[in-house]
Scaffold this motif. Structure first.
Motif, PDB file in Angstrom:
ATOM      1  N   UNK A  48      -0.122  -8.695  -2.535  1.00  0.00           N
ATOM      2  CA  UNK A  48      -1.174  -7.583  -2.866  1.00  0.00           C
ATOM      3  C   UNK A  48      -0.812  -6.227  -3.574  1.00  0.00           C
ATOM      4  N   UNK A  49      -0.638  -5.646  -4.568  1.00  0.00           N
ATOM      5  CA  UNK A  49      -0.968  -5.208  -4.818  1.00  0.00           C
ATOM      6  C   UNK A  49      -1.777  -3.770  -5.287  1.00  0.00           C
TER       7      UNK A  49
ATOM      8  N   UNK B 291      10.467  -4.827  -3.774  1.00  0.00           N
ATOM      9  CA  UNK B 291      11.618  -5.371  -4.101  1.00  0.00           C
ATOM     10  C   UNK B 291      11.096  -5.600  -2.803  1.00  0.00           C
ATOM     11  N   UNK B 292      11.464  -5.284  -1.269  1.00  0.00           N
ATOM     12  CA  UNK B 292      11.642  -5.677   0.183  1.00  0.00           C
ATOM     13  C   UNK B 292      10.172  -7.090   0.166  1.00  0.00           C
TER      14      UNK B 292
ATOM     15  N   UNK C 167       1.121  -1.328   0.115  1.00  0.00           N
ATOM     16  CA  UNK C 167       0.587   0.197   0.068  1.00  0.00           C
ATOM     17  C   UNK C 167       0.548   1.260  -0.303  1.00  0.00           C
ATOM     18  N   UNK C 168       1.480   0.841  -0.694  1.00  0.00           N
ATOM     19  CA  UNK C 168       3.139   2.250  -0.152  1.00  0.00           C
ATOM     20  C   UNK C 168       3.132   2.570  -1.951  1.00  0.00           C
ATOM     21  N   UNK C 169       3.244   1.253  -2.506  1.00  0.00           N
ATOM     22  CA  UNK C 169       3.814   2.397  -4.060  1.00  0.00           C
ATOM     23  C   UNK C 169       4.783   2.688  -4.331  1.00  0.00           C
TER      24      UNK C 169
ATOM     25  N   UNK D  36       0.677   3.235  -8.924  1.00  0.00           N
ATOM     26  CA  UNK D  36       1.612   3.232  -9.539  1.00  0.00           C
ATOM     27  C   UNK D  36       2.444   4.179 -10.088  1.00  0.00           C
ATOM     28  N   UNK D  37       3.401   5.938  -9.822  1.00  0.00           N
ATOM     29  CA  UNK D  37       2.707   6.669 -11.070  1.00  0.00           C
ATOM     30  C   UNK D  37       3.412   6.859 -11.648  1.00  0.00           C
TER      31      UNK D  37
END
Length: 349
Positions: A267-268, A254-255, A246-248, A272-273
């Motif tokens: 789960x994405x 990667x982590x 939930x950070x994008x 994403x910009x």
């Protein structure tokens, strides 16, 4: 009535416009609260993105300019012809999706993937107004145990709940959430509601870490801790059963892929910009997978409302209310700067 009218990039005015009248199959709602979403920020500062600038949306017939706002709740004040199962005075939350009902996703029950999907407040006049009109199928009546103000959070919490369901975790599993913004908080509440107790939230911002810690969450600071090594040590190298982004941002993805176990999902949830590099070797060698998620369905709304009715969600320290007159200065600007977590607009102020 007053409304927040969007005219394009950095152009939003609080205007007096006529009150809408419900047509056949529609419900008129007096808005109690409308949450500001990250999508609203993108539309204001970078848009129009999803809002049709000129060609009307095929399901709503609307284009810019229009009233923003898709996370809202309120009280029913009028019913259009043919609406017989809703009463004036009902307290409701809105599931703001327009769907065609004809494409393959709609027919299979996954209408959140409708090929011509629309959103109230992005492709139709929305909830940053004193009143709005929505189709009957967007209405969910709130039980007495859920306040109408809390009802404005059902939409973002349903985004998180839908993602949590796709993680396919059980009460004996472990999970890792990257990002402690509103959706990250919603994921934590959703997973807790599913019985999970082994949940870590990865967040570099001290303010956001403290906010979710006060709710009872366990956090990790990626600026001072090696998250991948810590998770490997804690799980004997097995990794977590599901990770949620939930950070994008690239470091989170990667982590997360390093921390998730074999044949388990990332789960994405983020938008994403810019394109992110995907370390495919982390997928191939351990048969990990990346699962996308978007929106919600009525099942998610019902699940969130049920959890709310049991007092599961706590808004302490991360939700504030602002007046409609301050949408930009008191809303968009502090949210963009990271000074606030979640803001609800009161259209009466």
């Amino acid at each position: 009535m007053r409304a927040a009218m969007y005219y394009g990039n950095n152009k939003l005015d609080i205007e007096d416009i006529p009150e809408p009248t419900p047509g056949e199959g529609q419900v008129k709602v007096k808005v109690s609260r409308n949450g500001i979403c990250g999508t609203d920020l993108h539309e204001f500062y970078d848009g129009p993105i999803f809002i049709p600038p000129s060609d009307p949306h095929p399901l709503t017939g609307k284009a810019m300019p229009l009233v923003l706002g898709h996370e809202f709740s309120g009280v029913v004040t009028d019913l259009g012809a043919g609406v017989t199962d809703i009463d004036e005075g009902d307290r409701v939350t809105i599931e703001p999706l327009y769907r065609c009902g004809e494409c393959r996703p709609c027919k299979s029950g996954h209408y959140n993937l409708c090929t011509v999907i629309g959103f109230h407040g992005l492709m139709a006049d929305g909830g940053m107004a004193e009143y709005t009109v929505v189709p009957r199928n967007q209405i969910h009546v709130l039980p007495d145990s859920v306040s109408v103000e809390m009802g404005a959070l059902v939409e973002p919490m349903s985004v998180a709940y839908h993602a949590a369901v796709l993680g396919a975790v059980g009460d004996q599993d472990s999970a890792l959430i990257f990002g402690a913004g509103p959706i990250g908080i919603g994921l934590w509440f959703a997973l807790r509601g599913m019985g999970l107790t082994e949940i870590d939230v990865v967040e570099p911002s001290p303010t956001r870490r403290q906010s979710i810690e006060k709710l009872g969450a366990r956090t990790l600071d990626p600026t001072s801790q090696d998250v991948s090594a810590l998770i490997a040590d804690r799980t004997n190298g097995n990794g977590v059963d599901a990770a949620f982004d939930a950070a994008g941002v690239a470091p989170a993805v990667e982590a997360a892929l390093e921390c998730v176990g074999e044949r388990r999902p990332l789960i994405s949830v983020a938008i994403y910009d810019r394109p992110l590099p995907t370390p495919l070797i982390n997928l191939v060698l351990r048969e990990r997978r990346i699962q996308g998620t978007i929106c919600y369905t009525s099942d998610d709304y019902r699940a969130v409302v049920d959890l709310m009715s049991r007092g599961h969600y706590d808004t302490t320290g991360w939700v504030d209310t602002i007046p409609l007159s301050g949408v930009v200065e008191q809303g968009f600007e502090p949210l963009r700067a990271g000074r606030k977590m979640k803001l609800l607009v009161d259209p009466t102020l």
